[in-house]
Design a protein around this motif. Structure first.
Motif, short mmCIF file in Angstrom:
data_model
loop_
_atom_site.label_atom_id
_atom_site.label_comp_id
_atom_site.label_asym_id
_atom_site.label_seq_id
_atom_site.Cartn_x
_atom_site.Cartn_y
_atom_site.Cartn_z
N HIS A 1 31.76 -47.07 -6.88
CA HIS A 1 30.80 -48.17 -7.12
C HIS A 1 31.46 -49.52 -6.85
CE1 HIS A 1 27.12 -46.41 -9.12
NE2 HIS A 1 27.88 -45.34 -8.93
N LEU A 2 32.72 -49.69 -7.28
CA LEU A 2 33.40 -50.96 -7.07
C LEU A 2 33.72 -51.17 -5.59
CD1 LEU A 2 35.79 -50.93 -10.16
CD2 LEU A 2 33.70 -52.27 -9.86
N ALA A 3 33.78 -50.07 -4.83
CA ALA A 3 34.04 -50.17 -3.38
C ALA A 3 32.74 -50.29 -2.59
CB ALA A 3 34.82 -48.94 -2.91
N GLY A 4 31.61 -50.40 -3.29
CA GLY A 4 30.34 -50.58 -2.61
C GLY A 4 29.55 -49.31 -2.40
N ILE A 5 30.10 -48.16 -2.80
CA ILE A 5 29.39 -46.88 -2.68
C ILE A 5 28.64 -46.67 -4.00
CG2 ILE A 5 29.58 -44.43 -2.09
CD1 ILE A 5 30.66 -46.32 0.05
N THR A 6 27.52 -47.36 -4.14
CA THR A 6 26.82 -47.38 -5.44
C THR A 6 25.87 -46.20 -5.62
OG1 THR A 6 25.19 -48.89 -4.46
CG2 THR A 6 26.99 -49.86 -5.73
N THR A 7 25.99 -45.20 -4.74
CA THR A 7 25.20 -43.97 -4.90
C THR A 7 26.05 -42.84 -5.47
OG1 THR A 7 25.70 -43.29 -2.64
CG2 THR A 7 23.68 -44.56 -2.98
N ALA A 8 27.28 -43.18 -5.92
CA ALA A 8 28.21 -42.14 -6.40
C ALA A 8 27.85 -41.68 -7.79
CB ALA A 8 29.64 -42.67 -6.37
N ILE A 9 27.91 -40.37 -7.99
CA ILE A 9 27.68 -39.75 -9.29
C ILE A 9 28.67 -38.59 -9.43
CG2 ILE A 9 25.29 -40.41 -9.76
CD1 ILE A 9 25.87 -37.11 -8.16
N ALA A 10 28.80 -38.05 -10.66
CA ALA A 10 29.72 -36.94 -10.87
C ALA A 10 29.15 -36.00 -11.92
CB ALA A 10 31.09 -37.44 -11.32
N THR A 11 29.53 -34.73 -11.81
CA THR A 11 29.19 -33.79 -12.88
C THR A 11 30.15 -34.03 -14.04
OG1 THR A 11 30.64 -32.09 -11.96
CG2 THR A 11 28.35 -32.07 -11.25
N CYS A 12 29.80 -33.49 -15.19
CA CYS A 12 30.58 -33.75 -16.40
C CYS A 12 31.27 -32.47 -16.87
CB CYS A 12 29.68 -34.31 -17.50
SG CYS A 12 28.87 -35.86 -17.02
N GLY A 13 32.41 -32.18 -16.25
CA GLY A 13 33.19 -31.04 -16.67
C GLY A 13 32.60 -29.69 -16.29
N THR A 14 31.77 -29.64 -15.27
CA THR A 14 31.19 -28.37 -14.82
C THR A 14 30.92 -28.43 -13.33
OG1 THR A 14 29.40 -26.78 -15.24
CG2 THR A 14 28.80 -29.10 -15.25
N ALA A 15 30.69 -27.28 -12.71
CA ALA A 15 30.42 -27.24 -11.28
C ALA A 15 29.04 -27.82 -10.99
CB ALA A 15 30.51 -25.80 -10.77
N PHE A 16 28.88 -28.36 -9.80
CA PHE A 16 27.59 -28.87 -9.35
C PHE A 16 26.64 -27.69 -9.19
CE2 PHE A 16 24.52 -30.44 -6.27
CZ PHE A 16 24.28 -31.73 -6.72
N GLY A 17 25.52 -27.71 -9.91
CA GLY A 17 24.64 -26.55 -9.92
C GLY A 17 23.17 -26.87 -9.86
N GLU A 18 22.37 -25.88 -10.25
CA GLU A 18 20.91 -25.93 -10.12
C GLU A 18 20.29 -27.14 -10.82
OE1 GLU A 18 17.39 -24.21 -8.63
OE2 GLU A 18 19.32 -23.19 -8.54
N GLY A 19 20.72 -27.40 -12.06
CA GLY A 19 20.15 -28.53 -12.80
C GLY A 19 20.43 -29.86 -12.14
N HIS A 20 21.63 -30.01 -11.58
CA HIS A 20 21.98 -31.26 -10.89
C HIS A 20 21.18 -31.41 -9.60
CE1 HIS A 20 25.82 -29.94 -13.02
NE2 HIS A 20 25.37 -30.97 -13.72
N ILE A 21 20.96 -30.30 -8.92
CA ILE A 21 20.17 -30.33 -7.69
C ILE A 21 18.76 -30.84 -7.98
CG2 ILE A 21 19.06 -28.86 -5.94
CD1 ILE A 21 21.59 -27.13 -6.00
N LYS A 22 18.17 -30.38 -9.07
CA LYS A 22 16.81 -30.80 -9.41
C LYS A 22 16.74 -32.32 -9.63
CE LYS A 22 15.23 -26.44 -11.40
NZ LYS A 22 14.76 -25.75 -12.63
N ILE A 23 17.76 -32.86 -10.28
CA ILE A 23 17.78 -34.31 -10.53
C ILE A 23 17.79 -35.07 -9.20
CG2 ILE A 23 19.12 -36.24 -11.48
CD1 ILE A 23 20.18 -34.26 -13.60
N LEU A 24 18.67 -34.65 -8.29
CA LEU A 24 18.80 -35.37 -7.02
C LEU A 24 17.59 -35.17 -6.12
CD1 LEU A 24 22.55 -34.98 -6.00
CD2 LEU A 24 21.40 -36.91 -7.09
N ARG A 25 17.00 -33.96 -6.13
CA ARG A 25 15.84 -33.72 -5.26
C ARG A 25 14.69 -34.67 -5.60
NH1 ARG A 25 13.22 -29.00 -5.82
NH2 ARG A 25 12.12 -29.41 -3.88
N ARG A 26 14.51 -34.94 -6.89
CA ARG A 26 13.40 -35.83 -7.28
C ARG A 26 13.65 -37.26 -6.83
NH1 ARG A 26 13.54 -32.64 -12.23
NH2 ARG A 26 14.60 -34.30 -13.36
N LEU A 27 14.92 -37.65 -6.71
CA LEU A 27 15.24 -38.99 -6.23
C LEU A 27 15.22 -39.07 -4.71
CD1 LEU A 27 18.17 -39.91 -8.66
CD2 LEU A 27 15.83 -40.77 -8.74
N LEU A 28 15.64 -37.99 -4.06
CA LEU A 28 15.70 -37.99 -2.60
C LEU A 28 14.37 -37.61 -1.96
CD1 LEU A 28 19.15 -36.21 -2.22
CD2 LEU A 28 18.67 -38.61 -1.75
#
Length: 638
Positions: free
Chosen positions: A276-303
């Protein structure tokens, strides 16, 4: 006993918070025409947007899963809140002070559980932020500075510090009126030998917010060598926090993700900050787990499942990073977006890269991405000995299905050619045909899949026909409300709800019996009980009154659906268009009555009572004349 929220305050909250502003916190909305907006439904998986929002009416409806309602209904459904909790949250957003009846309001006892846990987290986040300025937190401030994060960066992300004592936060929150039960349930405290103690002690703290911006948990980083806990410690699973359904930084990144149609997935909290400080303000991260189905659903609704959208994963180039990338590729086909991977150089994560080489290096890292399927392909091929025919054949067997999974047929063909080159197979067309055959077999399996495994709907396919519904109280065959026989009735009711000014006062003279579909007849009755279309022409509460008049949730949902569904006209509806619908419904009713009277005359026969026969024949003549007038003069004959 919980105090009841004053009715006038409930109405004020409903009026004060625009539904499109609330829904936009959870998904991207685009213009659907006619003043409506649409997006991917958050309540079920879909490939094309069928979730419509009408800002003017304050209503939403999904034509895929039939969920619908107003702003309060949406928040209750998506965040699993009670009615009171929803009103309290929306009131806080709108700056409205609520009044409680039945003996007044006692904070801490009469709020819903989720609201209490959210408030506890909000208070904890502020406490941790304040503690970052304490002398004890020097080690935390030094940690941030060594990684290139100044004080303003810490403030922007809400970074804080948890004191090293046993129960500093627990005692602080007790003083704010929170019970021990609430503190343990929230995950902020845990049971000790003599009562609750702080879960996080002597650590750097990152607040984890949901997509609406509410703090639902924390990530805590070890700072001292004598801390025997893990390097990173996260909030445990709680009624608020589900690690598989939260993305760190999503509250800050969501608007830019929707605007740019790109999301960058990194691995840690400091990586999100660095990006974000480098201008890549679309960056996000999972919280101690692998990127999975629930995270995909969040991004699909935004994309919005836009074919031009992109998800970029950043992973270290080591074995663990490569394994994570291949795991991400397994979920690749769940996106309509293109997925790419950016391998960080020298094993550095984005935070290290920014510290060593500056902001531009982080931006260049994202731009240097390669398609995730290409990366996966190279990883698979590298496991085989390509110097032998057996090795090349084995590599082809493993790699061809990967290429066959690529959605874009043009990219699939190019990748098959590329695979032939990787394997050193001179007969390129052999590889192309092999991939095409596998893709065809996969499509056929999708078409002929087992029950419950319907194939995905093409993105350019028309929406599926609405399920047929039984008529209320009827045990007969299902009723298709979109059949040609009922389509005009549906359109007229939509006009009566959306543009009552165009159909009144004529509509109010129509009886419920002129609507041949029983559900539509009930909706017509609700409109009458709400004062009719004439009352709705200049009344902001008209739709709410119609919904309140519904005898059950099914009819209420039908009213919402009709109020939001676009009208079947490419131009703005006018009196002429409304007149066509009014005439069509009335003419159908007249024709139906003519058919019934002819049946009556048939039954009466020539020996009928002359007076009765004359009355029936006269009614038939009047109706025939009226029908002729409607056909010739249109709305002027109404």
């Amino acid at each position: 006993m919980a105090g009841r929220i004053n009715d006038d305050d409930v109405k004020a909250v409903r009026d004060a918070v625009p539904i499109d502003a609330v829904v936009s916190e959870y998904l991207q909305l685009r213009n659907a025409g006619g003043g409506n907006l649409k997006g991917l439904c958050p309540f079920h998986d879909e490939k094309s947007p069928s979730f419509h929002v009408s800002p003017a009416k304050g209503l939403y409806h999904c034509f895929g899963c039939q969920e619908g309602g107003d702003t309060v209904d949406f928040v209750m459904k998506i965040d699993h809140l009670s009615f009171a909790e929803t009103i309290e949250r929306l009131a806080a957003q709108a700056g409205i002070t609520l009044r409680y009846e039945e003996g007044g309001y006692t904070p801490g006892r009469q709020q819903g559980e989720r609201t209490r846990l959210v408030e506890a987290h909000k208070a904890a986040a502020q406490y941790y932020t304040d503690q970052l300025e304490s002398p004890e937190a020097e080690i935390a401030r030094r940690f941030l500075a060594e990684r290139g994060f100044a004080q303003d960066a810490a403030q922007h992300f809400g970074v804080g510090y948890s004191p090293a004592g046993w129960d500093h936060l627990t005692r602080y929150l007790r003083g704010r009126g929170f019970t021990d039960k609430e503190l343990v349930l929230s995950g902020l405290s845990q049971e000790g030998r003599r009562g609750p103690i702080d879960r996080f002690r002597g650590r750097l703290m990152w607040p984890i917010r949901d997509i609406a911006g509410e703090v639902v948990g924390f990530g805590a980083r070890k700072l001292r060598d004598d801390d025997n806990g893990p390097k990173y410690l996260n909030t445990p699973e709680t009624p608020l926090y589900r690690k598989s359904q939260v993305l760190y930084g999503i509250d800050l990144a969501k608007k830019e993700i929707a605007k740019s149609s790109r999301a960058v997935v990194v691995e840690g909290y400091t990586d999100v900050m660095a990006c974000h400080l480098a201008g890549i303000t679309t960056a996000i991260a999972t919280c101690g787990t692998a990127f999975g189905e629930g995270h995909i659903k969040i991004l699909r609704r935004l994309l919005m499942d836009n074919s031009g959208s992109e998800v970029v994963f950043t992973f270290d180039g080591d074995a663990a990073g490569q394994k994570a990338a291949l795991r991400a590729f397994e979920d690749d086909q769940k996106f309509a977006a293109e997925t790419s991977i950016a391998i960080t150089p020298g094993g550095m994560d984005p935070c290290d890269l920014r510290l060593a080489k500056g902001d531009q290096a982080v931006a260049d890292l994202v731009e240097s991405r390669t398609p995730l399927f290409e990366f996966a392909l190279r990883q698979v091929v590298s496991r085989h000995n390509l110097d032998t025919p057996v090795g090349r054949a084995a590599a082809l067997d493993e790699a061809a299905p990967i290429v066959a999974r690529i959605k874009n047929s043009a990219i699939q063909h190019e990748s098959a050619v590329q695979l032939a080159g990787m394997l050193g197979i001179l007969d390129t067309q052999f590889v192309v045909r092999r991939v095409a055959q596998l893709a065809r077999w996969a499509r056929e399996r999708g078409r002929d899949g087992a029950p419950g495994q319907g194939r995905p709907q093409r993105r350019d396919a028309p929406p599926a026909a609405e399920p047929q519904r039984p008529a209320p109280g009827a045990g007969g065959p299902a009723l298709n409300l979109r059949s040609p026989a009922h389509r005009v009735e549906r359109e007229l009711l939509k006009l009566a709800l959306q543009r009552p000014d165009l159909v009144s006062p004529a509509f109010d003279a129509y009886g419920a019996d002129e609507f041949t579909a029983p559900p539509y007849a009930v909706v017509r009755q609700c409109i009458e009980e709400a004062g009719g279309a004439s009352a709705g022409s200049a009344d902001g509460d008209y739709l709410a009154r119609v919904r309140d008049a519904a005898p059950d949730d099914t009819v209420r949902a039908m009213v919402t659906e009709l109020a939001v569904e676009p009208l079947h006209t490419r131009r703005d509806p006018d009196e002429a268009y409304a007149g066509v619908q009014l005439v069509a419904v009335r003419l159908a009713a007249v024709n139906q009555r003519v058919t019934e009277i002819r049946g009556t005359l048939q039954r009466l026969g020539p020996r009928a009572d002359p007076q009765q026969l004359a009355a029936v024949q006269n009614e038939l003549w009047v109706l025939q004349q009226y029908g002729q007038s409607l056909r010739e003069r249109g709305a002027a004959a109404l």
